[in-house]
Design an enzyme around this catalytic site. Sequence first.
Site, PDB file in Angstrom:
ATOM      1  N   TYR A  25       8.753  31.804  16.103  1.00 48.49           N
ATOM      2  CA  TYR A  25      10.148  31.514  16.381  1.00 48.49           C
ATOM      3  C   TYR A  25      10.671  32.630  17.175  1.00 48.49           C
ATOM      4  CZ  TYR A  25      15.149  30.096  16.025  1.00 48.49           C
ATOM      5  OH  TYR A  25      16.381  29.885  16.412  1.00 48.49           O
TER       6      TYR A  25
ATOM      7  N   THR B 267      22.934  25.073  10.400  1.00 45.15           N
ATOM      8  CA  THR B 267      22.240  24.007  10.823  1.00 45.15           C
ATOM      9  C   THR B 267      20.993  23.806   9.758  1.00 45.15           C
ATOM     10  OG1 THR B 267      20.623  25.046  12.250  1.00 45.15           O
ATOM     11  CG2 THR B 267      22.352  24.569  13.252  1.00 45.15           C
TER      12      THR B 267
ATOM     13  N   ASN C  98      18.079  21.992  23.599  1.00 43.00           N
ATOM     14  CA  ASN C  98      18.436  22.403  22.460  1.00 43.00           C
ATOM     15  C   ASN C  98      17.640  22.371  21.288  1.00 43.00           C
ATOM     16  OD1 ASN C  98      20.808  23.286  20.109  1.00 43.00           O
ATOM     17  ND2 ASN C  98      20.018  21.015  19.816  1.00 43.00           N
TER      18      ASN C  98
ATOM     19  N   LYS D 223      11.458  32.158  21.323  1.00 46.09           N
ATOM     20  CA  LYS D 223      12.694  32.173  21.761  1.00 46.09           C
ATOM     21  C   LYS D 223      13.136  33.353  22.613  1.00 46.09           C
ATOM     22  CE  LYS D 223      15.181  28.894  19.626  1.00 46.09           C
ATOM     23  NZ  LYS D 223      15.809  27.819  20.313  1.00 46.09           N
TER      24      LYS D 223
ATOM     25  N   ASP E  55       9.744  12.361  23.288  1.00 43.56           N
ATOM     26  CA  ASP E  55       9.131  13.751  22.811  1.00 43.56           C
ATOM     27  C   ASP E  55       9.422  14.555  23.966  1.00 43.56           C
ATOM     28  OD1 ASP E  55       7.968  15.859  22.123  1.00 43.56           O
ATOM     29  OD2 ASP E  55       6.185  15.039  21.452  1.00 43.56           O
ATOM     30  N   ILE E  56      10.104  15.401  24.118  1.00 37.09           N
ATOM     31  CA  ILE E  56      10.241  16.090  25.421  1.00 37.09           C
ATOM     32  C   ILE E  56       9.526  17.197  25.511  1.00 37.09           C
ATOM     33  CG2 ILE E  56      12.854  15.515  25.823  1.00 37.09           C
ATOM     34  CD1 ILE E  56      12.116  18.592  23.839  1.00 37.09           C
TER      35      ILE E  56
ATOM     36  N   ASP F  67      16.667  12.857  20.817  1.00 33.35           N
ATOM     37  CA  ASP F  67      16.221  13.392  19.364  1.00 33.35           C
ATOM     38  C   ASP F  67      15.260  12.562  18.936  1.00 33.35           C
ATOM     39  OD1 ASP F  67      17.834  15.301  17.266  1.00 33.35           O
ATOM     40  OD2 ASP F  67      16.156  14.068  16.516  1.00 33.35           O
TER      41      ASP F  67
END
Length: 303
Positions: free
Chosen positions: A171, A205, A100, A175, A73-74, A38
């Site tokens: 978004y 969330t 995720n 997705k 940072d992925i 994270d």
Amino acid sequence: MAGLCEGRVVIVTGAGRGLGRAHALAYAAEGAKVVVNDLGVGLDGLPGPDSPAAQVAREIGELGGQALAHGGDIATSQGAASLVAAAVDTFGRVDTLVNNAGFLRDRMLVNLDEDDWDAVMRVHLKGHFLPLRSAAAWWRAEAKAGRPVAARVVNTSSGAGLLGSVGQGNYSAAKAGILGLTMVAAQEMGHYGVQVNAIAPAARTRMTERTFAETMAVPEEGAFDAMAPANVSPLVVWLGADASAGVTGRVFEAEGGRITVMEGWRPGPTADRGARWTPAEAGEATRKLLAAAQAPLPVYGAR
């Protein structure tokens, strides 16, 4: 009795809060060693002052599990590569990747600027691709070296990616892109022993509790909390375990106590005249096909 993921090494991105945290804890409860990634950012994608990854890793340790915090940072090649390297260096291998991480920058399309589009695409779509590519390279090398691979990838899409969502054009597009990436990865990596699936979860969330406040409200005490993130995690754990052998290239909706296999795009009514149509003929034929077709499900937020 050994857990469902005993001995497996699992990476979960965006695991500091919400769904990711619930997944990390659920994997640890089933015996997995968990790499908790994270970046520690706010809803707008900007860095925050705390370290949620370390907090979750510590929580897993206090419960008797093994976990490693990773704050890279992925959505960068270096960050994604360091994530996989951290799992291998610390635990000796990587078996499951749960993509995720994400955040929102919601705007109606006419008000959506380029920076907000790029930022959401970067974290959601690029943030899936780069960890997947790094993990896939490691698994391919293992397979080519003759070592058995039973790897799993669980990607995170959304109902917005399946149907669209008003005010979430960036978004929804990201997705939907994750679904396409999932299908391709499942085919390309299958012969190396890698299974790739996607979920479209609905849960409370930081991203949803404001946008869908009424739906995501906490129920009265004692009632089943259908929007609790932990409700989604059992399916994610099973998809990331050896027990899911043979399941790949699939998309699942998960909400509360409901699991749905999504069937995706399939050919509907078709007309073929064996020659070129005129525009008027094409229109007339299309009208007839639409009359025979199922109506699409509504976009989220449509009125």
